[in-house]
Design a protein around this motif. Structure first.
Motif, PDB file in Angstrom:
ATOM      1  N   TYR A  57     102.209 107.039  32.763  1.00  0.00           N
ATOM      2  CA  TYR A  57     103.445 106.249  32.688  1.00  0.00           C
ATOM      3  C   TYR A  57     104.126 106.211  34.055  1.00  0.00           C
ATOM      4  O   TYR A  57     104.591 105.168  34.518  1.00  0.00           O
TER       5      TYR A  57
ATOM      6  N   ALA B 178     105.064 103.234  36.610  1.00  0.00           N
ATOM      7  CA  ALA B 178     106.442 103.004  37.046  1.00  0.00           C
ATOM      8  C   ALA B 178     106.524 102.896  38.566  1.00  0.00           C
ATOM      9  O   ALA B 178     107.227 102.031  39.102  1.00  0.00           O
TER      10      ALA B 178
ATOM     11  N   PHE C 153     109.337  97.805  33.023  1.00  0.00           N
ATOM     12  CA  PHE C 153     108.092  98.326  33.559  1.00  0.00           C
ATOM     13  C   PHE C 153     108.274  99.321  34.683  1.00  0.00           C
ATOM     14  O   PHE C 153     107.297  99.817  35.233  1.00  0.00           O
TER      15      PHE C 153
ATOM     16  N   PRO D 294     109.087 103.055  31.639  1.00  0.00           N
ATOM     17  CA  PRO D 294     107.930 103.943  31.772  1.00  0.00           C
ATOM     18  C   PRO D 294     108.261 105.232  32.507  1.00  0.00           C
ATOM     19  O   PRO D 294     107.730 106.295  32.151  1.00  0.00           O
TER      20      PRO D 294
ATOM     21  N   THR E 138     110.067 107.437  30.058  1.00  0.00           N
ATOM     22  CA  THR E 138     109.125 107.815  29.002  1.00  0.00           C
ATOM     23  C   THR E 138     108.118 108.829  29.542  1.00  0.00           C
ATOM     24  O   THR E 138     107.752 109.780  28.845  1.00  0.00           O
ATOM     25  N   GLY E 139     107.694 108.633  30.778  1.00  0.00           N
ATOM     26  CA  GLY E 139     106.757 109.563  31.378  1.00  0.00           C
ATOM     27  C   GLY E 139     107.350 110.959  31.513  1.00  0.00           C
ATOM     28  O   GLY E 139     106.713 111.955  31.146  1.00  0.00           O
TER      29      GLY E 139
ATOM     30  N   LEU F 264     101.426 103.867  25.358  1.00  0.00           N
ATOM     31  CA  LEU F 264     101.136 103.655  26.781  1.00  0.00           C
ATOM     32  C   LEU F 264     100.332 102.373  26.963  1.00  0.00           C
ATOM     33  O   LEU F 264     100.636 101.549  27.835  1.00  0.00           O
TER      34      LEU F 264
ATOM     35  N   THR G 184     102.527  99.316  26.645  1.00  0.00           N
ATOM     36  CA  THR G 184     103.370  99.130  27.828  1.00  0.00           C
ATOM     37  C   THR G 184     102.546  98.571  28.982  1.00  0.00           C
ATOM     38  O   THR G 184     102.979  97.662  29.697  1.00  0.00           O
TER      39      THR G 184
ATOM     40  N   ALA H 182     105.603  95.504  25.296  1.00  0.00           N
ATOM     41  CA  ALA H 182     106.168  96.739  25.827  1.00  0.00           C
ATOM     42  C   ALA H 182     107.217  97.289  24.874  1.00  0.00           C
ATOM     43  O   ALA H 182     107.316  98.506  24.679  1.00  0.00           O
TER      44      ALA H 182
ATOM     45  N   SER I 232     107.576 100.999  23.174  1.00  0.00           N
ATOM     46  CA  SER I 232     108.752 101.863  23.280  1.00  0.00           C
ATOM     47  C   SER I 232     109.273 102.273  21.913  1.00  0.00           C
ATOM     48  O   SER I 232     109.732 103.401  21.730  1.00  0.00           O
TER      49      SER I 232
END
Lengths: 700, 369, 109
Positions: free
Chosen positions: A78, A82, A128, A132, A135-136, A161, A164, A212, A216
């Protein structure tokens, strides 16, 4: 005959859509930039594939990363996504700043190109880059902080993932084939209806954002369940680290905020593909409902973007002040209050749409109410610094800059919360300056601080300090110069999304903003340099002990990098900041009394299938290649159903003997390391074991 | 005797209100010379007080003030900003903005000042400062931490409620004269101003008498747009098939910049116009000029007008030497033109793309003619 | 996992079965009533819609209590909070949306 065959196979794709050919047919500056960007994407993909082939990395890439369900690996992927999208988003921002610095004289990009730039810039940075990135971080850190082996739904995690990535791929493909939407990241109808924008642009936006967004939503579900169900024994909710609390609130927001976006996007798609009239001018369409639905997503979304950053700052400030976090329970209450209230304010994004004063005033007051818990949080962080021993590490520099700059954005937020002022500055550059004020010192600095803070835990060595400071100061100066002038220009009456202007009073401000863009570019480059230098010099910054910052939470009680199973034995938690408590009592590195076999979930193709066929589905829908859309949908459906029926066919078992062997080997290395005090935190002698420090009680 | 920068000295205040470096000088801003130094007291965290003294030279301060006013208001002749408001609506918006800013600074300034101070005092190298690693709560601190922001928001909420109601765009402005009615139609990429009482219309210019309220009804015939004349008041969205309202008034004669703030295509940046406030007598003669020189606005010419074009292009199409640059006058405007534009989107029959201004099909149809 | 009562497997099975039976019967009743109302046409349309709406909400609560096992016991406290939080959010969003859309409708003449 051949024309209908072409359109059957290739939909509405034709040679005009091929952006990389445009400069050859029409070599003006604008089209050279367009073609240049598409060649960068093409060559980037080719070079990456070539390097992977040359170094024979396809095998490890596949088996260790792409089909992995390890939350740490998924989190890293992720963040890689990003950072790549950050580069593109920053460059687009820089081109826009350059255009407006020259805007009095017309600039160098066409109006249509500028419109695509601001649309892709917003879409990329939010969906994006920021999503990410956070989230990562949540993926990597939360299971470790709560003492879990993995998330509750590892396969779903990989699927998220993949979805996304498919959205990101569509946005990148739009650079090479076709144009992107010109309707901004919000894509308001009726401008985005097919009568006004029949091309591929808006469709790219719809499918990229919808795919995406689905990813999420699934992430939100995954982490709500994980945090509520997978905590180690003894970790009550009020013993969770503050980052995990913020992640919980973020995940709840994801679950409730993403559906309105999906609904609004699909309704717009129904208008565009099926001739529906949800938002058209005629036959009962109501464009105001789009604004309503979009912002029911959009407002909680900005809290989704900021809450993980708040969590990072809470961890960073406590760690680098050498203190307990002040007001833990207050911070938890404030976080949940912010989360709840964020669903009651969305109307402030369209104060000017014509509602009466009662409605505007109620939502305005609700908006100001959110400022209260946010302000309390800032005071709590300041109180954490009070009577601490503050080290100015790179994450701490970001946190300090955040505190000062973010509250200025909070001030402009209070201004915008008042409909009277909003009537003047809505859709001007004042608004643009405000949200960049929240997103850059807030979200971006938080993500970069988290990146620096947890990097050694993930990769086993610290990032290079000097380049980290250069990057941090470049970001701070760059942000300040690029966006503070926009407040002035917005107050002076300059509209947003404008390719050129005629009021010469604006020009000096835009020149300063252009200088800021230069520093932001420098910051981006230094991040790359930092990564290269850190990898090159990784033996100097090795983290063997796993605790380079003398931190407080559970993730620091593991080896760096963390083994796939996280903990050899599930820890029992007896207090908040359990690891800090253990270290102070001298029990930092304990061997468990007994080991048992560890069962981990097996790898899955779900993420790869989602990425490949999600992209194909989107591409087919955008270009009206119906066969491709149906085929992709079928593959996705069949593979998900198959997986549901067959289950995890290759779970991994790690025998107890192996776990014990690994853990003892690590403990031996740890015992061989000399503990260091914080004075040597940046030194190469800091190998990740912290010495307890005693400070003389000083007379104030 | 210390004097603060924003002193009660009227000459200093006047420099903030007037535009331009010329006025600053003539208002005698040499009075700034009385501000020789400003002392700022910073309370330390212990019994010791530290005082910092900042010295401003007279000349640099004068330049700074005058320069900042110029930078903020600009050298353009058309007022584009509510920072120098020219009407009762924008003046109240301006006042409210400063009120909010000053009140909110009460909670914001301690952070901006406090964070650097805390960072410096409690830095790792400063062994003189006390270290309390386990201090993580204080009820005495919690109370003000919550209550001060709550109080600030409560005060702001009262002002918000009152001013939001007072500044509702739909609310008519109290005056002894009846308002001037203007009907505004947003097209791509210009605004059409219809004066229903005079059967005239203009593009690129909206003229009205000073000190008399202007009561506008707005719609568009293309996509969602947002109408604003910042010097006079805030904006309001305009949408097809719907009518919104805006009430403005100018205190003085002058020219004000007007615009669309909601992106609607390639010509968006050109969708500007000038709002001109003139004396009532000048307004009457202006109306006669438009009636005399205006092009006819009938369904055919409206059909051409509604094509995507900028005000300059409209002038080239319909205008002649009698009309000012980039401005177009229309005459013989039907009373039901505005209502007809709105009602076209109501009804059981869809408006086909070829009949809908702003669409690709509409522009293509007219291009082929 | 804490359990307040220790059960034998037999007891647990019977307890669960009774819960599902009760839930099923309640759900069936709450489904039959709306169908019967619509089929017979006893009330006016508006009244019928209101009754159906209220019954639907009751049925949601029945499903949550009997099938998802979210009740007022201490073990289920976190899940109860989650349900209440979700309910409050959804109510806020729907109420706000209805208010503002109707208001906009009246202001657009």
């Amino acid at each position: 005959m051949s024309h209908s065959f072409w359109s059957l196979v290739f939909g509405r794709l034709d040679f005009d859509s091929l952006d990389f050919l445009k400069a050859f047919f029409h070599p003006d500056l604008n089209d050279v930039i367009v073609s240049g960007a598409s060649w960068v994407v093409i060559l980037g993909a080719v070079v990456t594939a070539a390097l992977l082939t040359w170094f024979r990395l396809w095998g490890p890439l596949w088996s260790k990363w792409l089909i992995s369900v390890d939350h740490k690996r998924i989190g890293v992927m992720y963040i890689v996504l990003a950072l790549i999208m950050l580069a593109r988003g920053v460059l687009e921002g820089v081109v826009m700043r350059a255009q407006q610095a020259d805007g009095l004289h017309g600039g160098f990009v066409s109006a249509d190109h500028f419109a695509q730039l601001f649309s892709t810039h917003g879409t990329i940075m939010i969906f994006f880059m920021a999503m990410p990135f956070l989230t990562g971080l949540i993926n990597i850190v939360v299971p470790l902080q709560i003492g879990a082996r993995d998330v509750s739904f590892p396969m779903l995690n990989s699927l998220s993932l993949g979805l996304t990535v498919s959205g990101a791929m569509l946005v990148m493909i739009s650079l090479v084939i076709g144009d992107f939407s010109t309707g901004g990241w919000t894509a308001y109808p009726p401008y985005t209806e097919p009568d006004f924008q029949p091309g591929a642009g808006v469709d790219y936006w719809i499918w990229a954002v919808t795919l995406a967004g689905l990813g999420s939503t699934l992430t939100g579900i995954n982490f709500v369940v994980t945090i509520l169900k997978e905590r180690a024994p003894g970790m009550t909710l009020l013993r969770m680290p503050i980052f995990t609390w913020n992640a919980l609130c973020t995940s709840l927001l994801l679950v409730f905020a993403m559906p309105p976006l999906t609904v609004a996007g699909l309704m717009l798609a129904a208008d565009r593909y099926l001739g529906f009239h949800f938002f058209t001018n005629t036959l009962g369409g109501n464009m105001m409902n789009y604004a309503n639905l979009f912002w029911q997503f959009g407002h909680p979304e900005v809290y989704i973007l900021i809450l993980p950053a708040f969590g990072v700052y809470g961890e960073v400030i406590a760690t680098f002040s050498g203190k307990r976090l002040y007001g833990y329970v207050t911070l938890v209450i404030a976080t949940m209050a912010i989360g709840f209230l964020s669903f009651g304010v969305w109307l402030h994004h369209f104060f000017t749409m014509g509602q009466d004063a009662d409605v505007n005033a109620v939502f305005g007051i609700a908006t100001m109410l959110i400022g209260i818990p946010t302000g309390v949080k800032v005071y709590d962080w300041m109180a954490t610094m009070f009577r601490g021993r503050i080290r100015f590490s790179v994450p701490m520099v970001y946190a300090l800059a955040f505190m000062v700059l973010f509250v200025l954005g909070g001030l402009t937020g209070i201004l915008l919360a008042n409909p009277t002022v909003d009537f003047q500055v809505h859709n001007t550059l004042f608004l643009v300056a405000h949200f960049h004020n929240m997103l850059i010192p807030g979200t971006l600095f938080g993500m970069l601080a988290g990146y620096t803070y947890w990097f050694p835990k993930v990769f086993g060595f610290r990032l290079n300090d000097r380049w980290g400071y250069i990057a941090a100061f470049s970001w701070i100066i760059g942000y300040f110069l690029a966006f503070m002038p926009l407040y002035a220009v917005g107050l002076m009456g300059m509209t947003r999304r404008t390719v050129s202007y005629t009021n010469s009073a604006f020009e000096p401000w835009f020149l300063v903003a252009g200088a800021g863009a230069f520093f932001v570019t420098v910051a981006l480059v230094t991040l790359c340099v930092q990564l290269y230098v850190s990898i090159r010099d990784r033996e100097l910054t090795r983290d063997i002990g796993g605790d380079p910052w003398n931190a407080r939470t559970l993730e620091w009680a593991t080896p760096s990098p963390v083994p796939a199973y996280n903990f050899p034995v599930m820890p029992h938690i007896h207090a908040l900041d359990a690891f800090a408590v253990a270290k102070e009592a001298g029990f930092g590195y304990q061997e468990p009394t007994s080991y048992s076999d560890i069962h981990l979930p097996g790898n899955t193709w779900a993420g790869v299938i989602a990425a490949v066929f999600g992209t194909a589905l989107g591409f087919g829908l955008v270009w009206h290649m119906w066969w491709l859309a149906w085929l992709s949908l079928a593959v996705l459906a069949v593979s998900l159903i198959a997986r549901a029926l067959l289950g995890d066919r290759h779970p991994v078992k790690i025998p107890a003997t192996e776990v014990r062997r690994q853990y003892r080997a690590w403990l031996e290395k740890v015992r061989a390391v000399t503990p260091v005090t914080r004075a040597l935190e940046w030194d190469h002698r800091n190998c990740g074991v912290a010495a307890t420090e005693y400070f003389e009680e000083a007379a104030e | 005797m210390e004097q603060s920068l924003l002193s009660s000295n009227p000459s200093v205040r006047s420099c903030f209100c007037l535009a331009g470096i010329v006025e600053a000088k003539s208002a005698g801003c040499g009075s700034i010379s009385c501000v020789k130094s400003a002392k700022l007291r910073i309370m330390g965290s212990g019994p010791k007080r530290r005082t910092m003294r900042l010295q401003f030279s007279r000349r640099s301060l004068r330049l700074l003030l005058a320069g900042s006013v110029v930078l903020l208001t600009g050298c353009s002749d058309k007022n584009q900003s509510f920072l120098t408001p020219d009407g009762p609506v924008s003046a109240l918006e301006h006042y409210h903005m400063w009120l909010i800013t000053l009140i909110t600074l009460i909670v914001v300034a301690p952070v901006v000042v406090g964070v650097p101070l805390l960072a410096w005092r409690y830095r790792y190298g400063n062994t003189r400062a006390r270290y309390a690693p386990n201090w993580d709560f204080s009820t005495a601190l919690e109370w003000p931490m919550w209550l001060v922001p709550v109080a600030i928001v409560a005060v702001l909420s009262v002002y918000l409620w009152i001013y939001t109601h007072e500044l509702d765009p739909y609310r008519s402005i109290a005056a002894d004269k009846p308002p001037l009615r203007v009907q505004v139609v947003g097209l791509d990429w210009k605004w059409l101003f219809i004066y229903p009482d005079y059967h005239i219309a203009t593009v690129g210019e909206m003229a009205f008498p000073q000190d008399r309220p202007v009561s506008m009804e707005l719609t568009t015939d293309t996509v969602m747009q947002s109408f604003m004349i910042p010097a006079l008041g805030g904006q309001i969205y305009a949408m097809p098939g719907m009518v919104t309202r805006l009430n403005l008034e100018a205190d003085r004669t002058g020219e004000f910049e007007g615009m669309n703030t909601q992106y609607n295509g390639d010509g968006f940046h050109a969708q500007h116009f000038q709002a001109v406030a003139i004396t009532p007598q000048d307004f009457d003669s202006w109306v006669k000029t438009v009636q005399h020189n205006g092009a006819a606005l009938n369904p055919t010419s409206y059909g051409i007008l509604a094509r995507s074009s900028t005000p300059a292009e409209v002038h080239n199409q319909f205008g002649d030497a009698a009309m000012p640059k980039d401005i177009t006058f229309f005459n013989d405007v039907a009373s039901r033109l505005f209502a007809g534009i709105v009602m076209r989107y109501h009804g059981d029959r869809a408006v086909s793309p070829a009949e809908e201004p702003g669409t690709v099909a509409y522009n293509a149809k007219l291009a082929s003619k | 996992m804490l359990v307040s009562k220790i059960r034998s497997r037999e007891d647990a099975y019977r307890h669960d079965l009774r819960g599902y039976q009760a839930g099923f019967i309640l759900a069936a009743i709450l489904t039959i009533i709306p169908f019967a109302l619509v089929a017979s046409g006893t009330f006016s349309t508006i009244a019928t819609l209101w009754v159906i709406g209220v019954i639907a909400l009751i049925q949601i609560a029945v499903h949550i209590r009997y099938f998802l096992h979210v009740d007022l016991s201490p073990e289920r406290r976190e899940e109860l909070y989650l349900m209440l939080f979700s309910g409050a959010l959804v109510t806020l969003m729907i109420a706000g949306m209805l208010w503002l859309l109707f208001n906009l409708h009246t202001r657009m003449m």
